[in-house]
Design a protein around this motif. Sequence first.
Motif, PDB file in Angstrom:
ATOM      1  N   THR A   1      -9.215  -1.322  -0.427  1.00 33.71           N
ATOM      2  CA  THR A   1      -9.594  -1.412  -1.878  1.00 33.71           C
ATOM      3  C   THR A   1      -8.345  -1.765  -2.820  1.00 33.71           C
ATOM      4  O   THR A   1      -8.101  -0.803  -3.274  1.00 33.71           O
ATOM      5  N   PRO A   2      -8.000  -2.955  -3.035  1.00 33.52           N
ATOM      6  CA  PRO A   2      -6.797  -3.162  -3.784  1.00 33.52           C
ATOM      7  C   PRO A   2      -7.177  -2.910  -5.181  1.00 33.52           C
ATOM      8  O   PRO A   2      -6.122  -2.694  -6.086  1.00 33.52           O
ATOM      9  N   GLN A   3      -8.337  -3.010  -5.710  1.00 36.88           N
ATOM     10  CA  GLN A   3      -8.748  -2.775  -7.079  1.00 36.88           C
ATOM     11  C   GLN A   3      -8.512  -1.182  -7.519  1.00 36.88           C
ATOM     12  O   GLN A   3      -8.588  -0.737  -8.493  1.00 36.88           O
ATOM     13  N   ASN A   4      -8.349  -0.371  -6.434  1.00 35.58           N
ATOM     14  CA  ASN A   4      -8.150   1.228  -6.564  1.00 35.58           C
ATOM     15  C   ASN A   4      -6.737   1.230  -6.487  1.00 35.58           C
ATOM     16  O   ASN A   4      -5.989   0.969  -5.431  1.00 35.58           O
ATOM     17  N   GLU A   5      -6.163   1.927  -7.532  1.00 38.66           N
ATOM     18  CA  GLU A   5      -4.592   2.043  -7.723  1.00 38.66           C
ATOM     19  C   GLU A   5      -4.023   3.049  -6.437  1.00 38.66           C
ATOM     20  O   GLU A   5      -3.023   2.972  -5.862  1.00 38.66           O
ATOM     21  N   GLU A   6      -4.927   4.101  -6.120  1.00 39.19           N
ATOM     22  CA  GLU A   6      -4.475   5.007  -4.929  1.00 39.19           C
ATOM     23  C   GLU A   6      -4.410   4.409  -3.922  1.00 39.19           C
ATOM     24  O   GLU A   6      -3.408   4.722  -2.975  1.00 39.19           O
ATOM     25  N   SER A   7      -5.183   3.362  -3.406  1.00 37.74           N
ATOM     26  CA  SER A   7      -5.241   2.651  -2.478  1.00 37.74           C
ATOM     27  C   SER A   7      -4.118   1.763  -2.258  1.00 37.74           C
ATOM     28  O   SER A   7      -3.615   1.720  -1.244  1.00 37.74           O
ATOM     29  N   ARG A   8      -3.809   1.053  -3.390  1.00 35.05           N
ATOM     30  CA  ARG A   8      -2.400   0.311  -3.341  1.00 35.05           C
ATOM     31  C   ARG A   8      -1.367   1.121  -3.333  1.00 35.05           C
ATOM     32  O   ARG A   8      -0.297   0.723  -2.570  1.00 35.05           O
ATOM     33  N   LYS A   9      -1.345   2.216  -4.081  1.00 32.07           N
ATOM     34  CA  LYS A   9       0.064   3.142  -3.964  1.00 32.07           C
ATOM     35  C   LYS A   9       0.200   3.701  -2.463  1.00 32.07           C
ATOM     36  O   LYS A   9       1.336   3.860  -1.886  1.00 32.07           O
ATOM     37  N   GLY A  10      -1.064   3.762  -1.819  1.00 28.55           N
ATOM     38  CA  GLY A  10      -0.768   4.536  -0.458  1.00 28.55           C
ATOM     39  C   GLY A  10      -0.435   3.301   0.524  1.00 28.55           C
ATOM     40  O   GLY A  10       0.484   3.695   1.516  1.00 28.55           O
ATOM     41  N   ILE A  11      -0.706   2.168   0.428  1.00 29.97           N
ATOM     42  CA  ILE A  11      -0.480   0.841   1.239  1.00 29.97           C
ATOM     43  C   ILE A  11       1.263   0.638   1.127  1.00 29.97           C
ATOM     44  O   ILE A  11       1.807   0.644   1.892  1.00 29.97           O
ATOM     45  N   ASP A  12       1.667   0.745  -0.054  1.00 28.47           N
ATOM     46  CA  ASP A  12       3.101   0.427  -0.825  1.00 28.47           C
ATOM     47  C   ASP A  12       3.826   1.527  -0.131  1.00 28.47           C
ATOM     48  O   ASP A  12       4.839   1.372   0.528  1.00 28.47           O
TER      49      ASP A  12
END
Length: 111
Positions: free
Chosen positions: A36-47
């Motif tokens: 879910t790219p709209q979720n900041e925590e999700s983007r942070k985890g993937i990064d």
Amino acid sequence: MTNRKALLSKVNFPVKPDTVTTVLLEQNINPEEEYTPQNEESRKGIDLALAALIFVVALSPESVKELDFQLTQRSIDGLLKLRRAILKKWGMPDEMEEDDTPIITSVSDLW
């Protein structure tokens, strides 16, 4: 798209499936869950998983030949700079950064 596919979409080099799973699990991310790219925590985890993956790739040889054995190391400077940028983006410390590097503070130190 799953978290695994999201991470792989950011990588331009071949990696083992188990390595991808490991870096995602180390970030407490389920590899098979929906990304879910709209979720900041999700983007942070993937990064952060990407930063871990870059570190693994930087430690891996680029190529290995068996006859007359030859091992080719990658140029890791660019990879480590990319990793550092990702960590900095999320305010995470880079444990690879050298704090005890000598710094010239005066021209008289050159002699």
